[in-house]
Structure formats: C-alpha cells, structure tokens
Design a protein around this motif. Structure first.
Motif, PDB file in Angstrom:
ATOM      1  N   GLY A  28       0.845  -1.200   0.000  1.00  0.00           N
ATOM      2  CA  GLY A  28       0.000   0.000   0.000  1.00  0.00           C
ATOM      3  C   GLY A  28       0.870   1.236   0.000  1.00  0.00           C
ATOM      4  O   GLY A  28       2.041   1.203  -0.396  1.00  0.00           O
ATOM      5  N   ASN A  29       0.296   2.314   0.496  1.00  0.00           N
ATOM      6  CA  ASN A  29       1.003   3.590   0.386  1.00  0.00           C
ATOM      7  C   ASN A  29       2.209   3.719   1.311  1.00  0.00           C
ATOM      8  O   ASN A  29       3.049   4.588   1.084  1.00  0.00           O
ATOM      9  CB  ASN A  29       0.029   4.729   0.644  1.00  0.00           C
ATOM     10  CG  ASN A  29      -0.879   4.952  -0.549  1.00  0.00           C
ATOM     11  OD1 ASN A  29      -0.413   5.232  -1.652  1.00  0.00           O
ATOM     12  ND2 ASN A  29      -2.178   4.785  -0.354  1.00  0.00           N
ATOM     13  N   THR A  30       2.298   2.877   2.342  1.00  0.00           N
ATOM     14  CA  THR A  30       3.422   3.064   3.262  1.00  0.00           C
ATOM     15  C   THR A  30       4.758   2.903   2.540  1.00  0.00           C
ATOM     16  O   THR A  30       5.664   3.713   2.725  1.00  0.00           O
ATOM     17  CB  THR A  30       3.342   2.106   4.465  1.00  0.00           C
ATOM     18  OG1 THR A  30       3.094   0.778   4.001  1.00  0.00           O
ATOM     19  CG2 THR A  30       2.254   2.520   5.433  1.00  0.00           C
ATOM     20  N   GLY A  74       0.087   0.160   7.073  1.00  0.00           N
ATOM     21  CA  GLY A  74      -1.201   0.803   6.890  1.00  0.00           C
ATOM     22  C   GLY A  74      -2.266   0.162   7.779  1.00  0.00           C
ATOM     23  O   GLY A  74      -2.084  -0.942   8.284  1.00  0.00           O
ATOM     24  N   ASP A  75      -3.376   0.857   7.942  1.00  0.00           N
ATOM     25  CA  ASP A  75      -4.432   0.348   8.828  1.00  0.00           C
ATOM     26  C   ASP A  75      -5.036  -0.950   8.302  1.00  0.00           C
ATOM     27  O   ASP A  75      -5.226  -1.908   9.058  1.00  0.00           O
ATOM     28  CB  ASP A  75      -5.508   1.410   9.073  1.00  0.00           C
ATOM     29  CG  ASP A  75      -6.046   2.053   7.807  1.00  0.00           C
ATOM     30  OD1 ASP A  75      -5.306   2.141   6.814  1.00  0.00           O
ATOM     31  OD2 ASP A  75      -7.211   2.486   7.809  1.00  0.00           O
ATOM     32  N   GLY A  76      -5.326  -0.987   6.999  1.00  0.00           N
ATOM     33  CA  GLY A  76      -5.903  -2.217   6.448  1.00  0.00           C
ATOM     34  C   GLY A  76      -4.951  -3.390   6.605  1.00  0.00           C
ATOM     35  O   GLY A  76      -5.363  -4.505   6.944  1.00  0.00           O
ATOM     36  N   SER A  77      -3.687  -3.129   6.383  1.00  0.00           N
ATOM     37  CA  SER A  77      -2.680  -4.190   6.499  1.00  0.00           C
ATOM     38  C   SER A  77      -2.552  -4.681   7.932  1.00  0.00           C
ATOM     39  O   SER A  77      -2.500  -5.886   8.184  1.00  0.00           O
ATOM     40  CB  SER A  77      -1.327  -3.673   6.019  1.00  0.00           C
ATOM     41  OG  SER A  77      -1.381  -3.341   4.646  1.00  0.00           O
ATOM     42  N   LEU A  78      -2.515  -3.754   8.877  1.00  0.00           N
ATOM     43  CA  LEU A  78      -2.372  -4.182  10.274  1.00  0.00           C
ATOM     44  C   LEU A  78      -3.599  -4.977  10.721  1.00  0.00           C
ATOM     45  O   LEU A  78      -3.485  -5.950  11.467  1.00  0.00           O
ATOM     46  CB  LEU A  78      -2.143  -2.965  11.182  1.00  0.00           C
ATOM     47  CG  LEU A  78      -1.931  -3.293  12.665  1.00  0.00           C
ATOM     48  CD1 LEU A  78      -0.799  -4.306  12.864  1.00  0.00           C
ATOM     49  CD2 LEU A  78      -1.650  -2.030  13.465  1.00  0.00           C
ATOM     50  N   GLY A 104      -7.992   5.188   7.441  1.00  0.00           N
ATOM     51  CA  GLY A 104      -9.385   4.740   7.572  1.00  0.00           C
ATOM     52  C   GLY A 104      -9.941   4.043   6.345  1.00  0.00           C
ATOM     53  O   GLY A 104     -11.134   3.726   6.308  1.00  0.00           O
ATOM     54  N   VAL A 105      -9.071   3.805   5.361  1.00  0.00           N
ATOM     55  CA  VAL A 105      -9.528   3.130   4.136  1.00  0.00           C
ATOM     56  C   VAL A 105      -8.455   2.184   3.598  1.00  0.00           C
ATOM     57  O   VAL A 105      -7.278   2.306   3.929  1.00  0.00           O
ATOM     58  CB  VAL A 105      -9.872   4.130   2.993  1.00  0.00           C
ATOM     59  CG1 VAL A 105     -11.126   4.904   3.302  1.00  0.00           C
ATOM     60  CG2 VAL A 105      -8.698   5.058   2.701  1.00  0.00           C
ATOM     61  N   TYR A 106      -8.927   1.267   2.745  1.00  0.00           N
ATOM     62  CA  TYR A 106      -8.036   0.480   1.902  1.00  0.00           C
ATOM     63  C   TYR A 106      -7.844   1.301   0.624  1.00  0.00           C
ATOM     64  O   TYR A 106      -8.543   1.125  -0.362  1.00  0.00           O
ATOM     65  CB  TYR A 106      -8.661  -0.871   1.565  1.00  0.00           C
ATOM     66  CG  TYR A 106      -8.942  -1.773   2.750  1.00  0.00           C
ATOM     67  CD1 TYR A 106      -7.987  -2.681   3.194  1.00  0.00           C
ATOM     68  CD2 TYR A 106     -10.181  -1.738   3.402  1.00  0.00           C
ATOM     69  CE1 TYR A 106      -8.247  -3.527   4.269  1.00  0.00           C
ATOM     70  CE2 TYR A 106     -10.446  -2.580   4.472  1.00  0.00           C
ATOM     71  CZ  TYR A 106      -9.473  -3.474   4.897  1.00  0.00           C
ATOM     72  OH  TYR A 106      -9.743  -4.308   5.950  1.00  0.00           O
ATOM     73  N   GLU A 107      -6.916   2.227   0.689  1.00  0.00           N
ATOM     74  CA  GLU A 107      -6.768   3.196  -0.395  1.00  0.00           C
ATOM     75  C   GLU A 107      -6.445   2.533  -1.736  1.00  0.00           C
ATOM     76  O   GLU A 107      -7.054   2.843  -2.764  1.00  0.00           O
ATOM     77  CB  GLU A 107      -5.619   4.151  -0.017  1.00  0.00           C
ATOM     78  CG  GLU A 107      -5.332   5.199  -1.045  1.00  0.00           C
ATOM     79  CD  GLU A 107      -5.906   6.539  -0.653  1.00  0.00           C
ATOM     80  OE1 GLU A 107      -5.619   6.989   0.455  1.00  0.00           O
ATOM     81  OE2 GLU A 107      -6.654   7.098  -1.458  1.00  0.00           O
ATOM     82  N   ILE A 108      -5.491   1.614  -1.709  1.00  0.00           N
ATOM     83  CA  ILE A 108      -4.977   1.022  -2.944  1.00  0.00           C
ATOM     84  C   ILE A 108      -6.074   0.301  -3.729  1.00  0.00           C
ATOM     85  O   ILE A 108      -6.046   0.252  -4.947  1.00  0.00           O
ATOM     86  CB  ILE A 108      -3.834   0.030  -2.616  1.00  0.00           C
ATOM     87  CG1 ILE A 108      -2.659   0.768  -1.970  1.00  0.00           C
ATOM     88  CG2 ILE A 108      -3.384  -0.769  -3.843  1.00  0.00           C
ATOM     89  CD1 ILE A 108      -1.851   1.618  -2.897  1.00  0.00           C
ATOM     90  N   THR A 109      -7.030  -0.260  -3.004  1.00  0.00           N
ATOM     91  CA  THR A 109      -8.061  -1.057  -3.676  1.00  0.00           C
ATOM     92  C   THR A 109      -9.338  -0.259  -3.912  1.00  0.00           C
ATOM     93  O   THR A 109     -10.387  -0.835  -4.199  1.00  0.00           O
ATOM     94  CB  THR A 109      -8.375  -2.326  -2.866  1.00  0.00           C
ATOM     95  OG1 THR A 109      -8.580  -1.945  -1.495  1.00  0.00           O
ATOM     96  CG2 THR A 109      -7.249  -3.331  -2.952  1.00  0.00           C
TER      97      THR A 109
HETATM   98  C1  LIG Z   1      -3.509 -10.955   1.151  1.00  0.00           C
HETATM   99  C2  LIG Z   1      -3.968  -9.796   0.333  1.00  0.00           C
HETATM  100  N1  LIG Z   1      -5.253  -9.431   0.373  1.00  0.00           N
HETATM  101  C3  LIG Z   1      -5.671  -8.370  -0.341  1.00  0.00           C
HETATM  102  C4  LIG Z   1      -4.804  -7.669  -1.131  1.00  0.00           C
HETATM  103  C5  LIG Z   1      -5.280  -6.465  -1.934  1.00  0.00           C
HETATM  104  N2  LIG Z   1      -4.777  -5.234  -1.338  1.00  0.00           N
HETATM  105  C6  LIG Z   1      -3.644  -4.649  -1.763  1.00  0.00           C
HETATM  106  S1  LIG Z   1      -3.303  -3.225  -0.990  1.00  0.00           S
HETATM  107  C7  LIG Z   1      -4.708  -3.360  -0.052  1.00  0.00           C
HETATM  108  C8  LIG Z   1      -5.099  -2.282   0.904  1.00  0.00           C
HETATM  109  C9  LIG Z   1      -4.066  -2.003   1.937  1.00  0.00           C
HETATM  110  O1  LIG Z   1      -4.657  -1.118   2.852  1.00  0.00           O
HETATM  111  P1  LIG Z   1      -3.794  -0.260   3.853  1.00  0.00           P
HETATM  112  O2  LIG Z   1      -2.781  -1.109   4.501  1.00  0.00           O
HETATM  113  O3  LIG Z   1      -4.722   0.481   4.740  1.00  0.00           O
HETATM  114  O4  LIG Z   1      -2.987   0.740   2.917  1.00  0.00           O
HETATM  115  P2  LIG Z   1      -3.556   1.890   1.950  1.00  0.00           P
HETATM  116  O5  LIG Z   1      -3.993   1.188   0.696  1.00  0.00           O
HETATM  117  O6  LIG Z   1      -4.693   2.565   2.635  1.00  0.00           O
HETATM  118  O7  LIG Z   1      -2.371   2.759   1.723  1.00  0.00           O
HETATM  119  C10 LIG Z   1      -5.410  -4.509  -0.371  1.00  0.00           C
HETATM  120  C11 LIG Z   1      -6.686  -4.933   0.273  1.00  0.00           C
HETATM  121  C12 LIG Z   1      -3.468  -8.107  -1.145  1.00  0.00           C
HETATM  122  N3  LIG Z   1      -2.521  -7.507  -1.889  1.00  0.00           N
HETATM  123  N4  LIG Z   1      -3.077  -9.167  -0.409  1.00  0.00           N
END
Ligand SMILES: Cc1ncc(C[n+]2csc(CCOP(=O)(O)OP(=O)(O)O)c2C)c(N)n1
Lengths: 195, 174
Positions: A28-30, A74-78, A104-109
C-alpha cells in the motif's frame, strides 16, 4: 480524534531524522511514501505479503540488536494481522518502533472503509497487547517527537498517525531481488560484488 | 527427552550445526520434544507466532538481518502460508526453512486435518519450493542437514514434512 495529517510530510519528517536505522514498509502507500520521501538502502519495500511489515521488522530487530528498526504499516494491512502486536509485546525487542499510518480506508483497492474508520483504535489495541508506549501523533511535529523518543527508548513503541487520503507521489521499482539485496548490503549481512 | 523422540535430538543437532538460532512456531502436539528442546537451550531464541504467515515474515526479516531460523508448524498451519511464501519468500529469494508435522494421515480421526494436510505438496509444487517427507530416522540427519544447506545456498524456502512414521504422529484415545 486527532487531526488528519499529511502523509508525505510525516514520512519526510521520519526519514529526515534517520541515520542507519532499518525501515520496513508494508504493502500500500506506506512503502510508496517511504520511497517518495527519499530512498535509502536501509529501506525494505514490500510488494505483497499484506500484513507482514511488523513481523519482518521484528525479524530484522532480532537479527540486529544494535540497530534500530522501524516498521511502517497501513491500517488495512495491520488489521489483517493484529496478532503480530501481541507477539511483539511478548518478545519485547529493545530496538523496534512501529508506525501505523491510519487513513481509515483500503486506499490502494479503491478506498473501502477499514474497521479503524469506525471503532478500532490501534493505540488502544497495542496497549492492550502489552506495548505500553503507544500514542497517537497530534500533528507532524508531535509525530517526529514521538518517533525520536521511541528511537531512544529500550523496548517496543507504537506511534499512530491519522492521515489524509490520496494517491502516492512516487513508487519504488518493483524488483524484489534488488530491493532485498540492497537492503541486506546495507544491513551488512551480505557482501556485494564490489565496485 | 524420551527415547522415542530421538528424531527431535537429530533435528536440534542439525540446527546447532548450521547456526540456526531463531525458532518460531505455532504449536503442534507432535512437535513438543522439538519445541521443548529449543526452549531448553539458550543457543536458541524461541517463541510462538500467532499465525504461520506471521512466522514467515519474522523468519524472512531475521535472515535478511543475518540470523538463520526455523519455522515449525503442523500441516493445517501450512495452509496459512501460501501468500506469504509466494509474495515474500519466493519473490524476494529468501530461504525460509519450515518443519511441518504431518497430521491427517495414518490414523487421523479429524477429517478437517485430513483435507488441510493435502494442500502441502501441491502448494510447494506450484511455487517451486523443494519439499521432502521424512519417514525414517536413518534419513533424518542427512535430509535436514542438506536441506538447510541448499535452502541458504540457493535462497529458496524449503519444506520438510515429518511423517508419523518418523515421529509416531498424534496418538488418539481408542
Ligand atoms: C492478502 C492480500 N489481500 C488483499 C490484497 C489487496 N490489497 C492490496 S493493498 C490493499 C489495501 C491495503 O490497505 P492499507 O494497509 O490500509 O494501505 P492503503 O492502501 O490505505 O495505503 C489490499 C486490500 C493483497 N494484496 N493481499
């Protein structure tokens, strides 16, 4: 609720205070922001393995007890791997700092809301697992101050930052072997071919 | 350690020989002599991970920092690791050495274990990860020793499955 902070300003603030610390940034963005703030060979950029930035950072911290190690997730990752906070609290490495970039979001997706947009508070979660030094950054200078204090402390710390949404301004080259090899040379765990 | 867990002593000797100092695991009953062994010897840093894929991350980071490790789990736990292996260990050429205790065969009473144990070989084959099932104590030292060497020399994960023929497996009440 703390203010919504500029991601790249926070990352520039963090990178600006580093010397030879290892930094592991998640999917993600980190990892994009870490690169955008200025590449250093002590940076490890993840291309997959969502949720493993903190575990990888823990491994580096155990291998290199004299080096400070920072994990950025990122929040979604954690949320995918909250259990790793309990492991880190249990192992209690002296040299590990955790940073959560919470938009607060899964930005990348596509910006789907994460559970932390509603109720989940990562600083409270971290404290409950046993990472006592956990705090939300109130603003960019507070963030820098918290990171600095964490880098001087013995024991794990977690710093949360509630950040703005938006696209990244740069991305690292997607060459995992090269990312890994440069990182290892910077860690001193691998010799290169020489000049 | 009881004499019927001689296998664990062989594994511990191989780990010490190859300077494998970090032992990360998600518990399994059959692995008890090995788990007890790494905790009993200060040579090792040993602790549990909450999930097997977390263990892959820890072991990958440790190796990049210059510390060799072993990741121990049961076959059901291997089902948690394919994405971490594919996108981290395989993609970045990181040797993660996995010892997997085989459930689901030779007297298994839990059908869930039966199905999850069947994913191990196809996942390894799909990812090009060398895997061996070890059945005989005579083979164990050689296979573990050579597998650790090859994993690190070629920067490839390796999976060593410990058969109930070697360990005695999990014994269920009649
Ligand atoms: C195991 C797995 N599930 C789903 C995905 C799809 N995916 C890639 S980035 C992402 C969102 C990550 O969210 P976050 O950590 O909050 O970072 P942000 O995108 O907000 O920067 C997702 C769901 C993936 N790459 N691997």
């Amino acid at each position: 609720m703390t203010a919504t902070l500029s991601r790249i300003e926070l990352m520039r603030g963090l990178v600006g205070m580093l010397r030879d610390e290892a930094v592991v940034a998640g999917i993600g963005n980190t990892n994009f922001d870490l690169y955008a703030a200025g590449h250093r060979s002590q940076n490890f950029y993840m291309l997959g393995s969502m949720g493993l930035a903190f575990p990888i950072a823990l491994g580096v911290a155990l291998a290199q007890p004299r080096r400070r190690v920072i994990g950025i997730e990122g929040d979604g990752s954690l949320l995918m791997n909250l259990g790793c906070l309990a492991t880190i609290a249990m192992v209690a490495p002296a040299n590990l700092t955790l940073v959560v970039m919470d938009n607060g979001v899964y930005e990348i997706t596509g910006g789907q809301p994460t559970a932390s947009a509603q109720r989940c508070d990562f600083v409270e979660v971290a404290r409950a697992t046993g990472i006592a030094h956990s705090a939300w950054a109130q603003d960019t200078s507070d963030f820098v101050r918290l990171v600095q204090a964490a880098l001087e402390r013995t024991g794990p710390s977690l710093i949360g930052a509630r950040i703005e949404r938006g696209p990244a301004i740069a991305q690292p080259p997607r060459d995992p072997a090269q990312i890994r090899d440069r990182f290892m040379q910077a860690m001193g765990s691998r010799k290169g071919f020489g000049a | 350690m009881p004499s019927d867990s001689a296998w664990a002593g062989v594994v511990l000797a191989a780990l010490r020989k190859h300077d494998v100092r970090l032992a990360v695991y998600v518990p399994d009953k059959v692995l008890i002599p090995l788990i007890d062994g790494v905790h009993a010897d200060p040579f090792f840093t040993a602790f549990t991970a909450t999930r097997e894929e977390e263990g892959v991350g820890i072991c990958a980071g440790a190796w990049m920092g210059g510390l060799r490790s072993i990741l121990m789990m049961q076959t059901s736990g291997f089902g948690n690791v394919p994405n971490a292996l594919a996108s981290l260990a395989v993609a970045y050429q990181i040797p993660v050495v996995m010892l997997v205790s085989e459930r689901g065969s030779l007297g298994e009473v839990n059908v869930g274990q039966v199905w999850s144990s069947r994913v191990v070989a196809p996942v390894c084959d799909a990812l090009g990860i060398p895997h061996q099932t070890i059945e005989r104590l005579e083979d164990l030292a050689f296979v573990v020793d050579r597998s650790i060497v090859q994993a690190h020399a070629t920067q490839t994960p390796v999976v060593l499955v410990l058969s109930p023929l070697l360990t005695g497996g999990k014994v269920f009440a009649a």
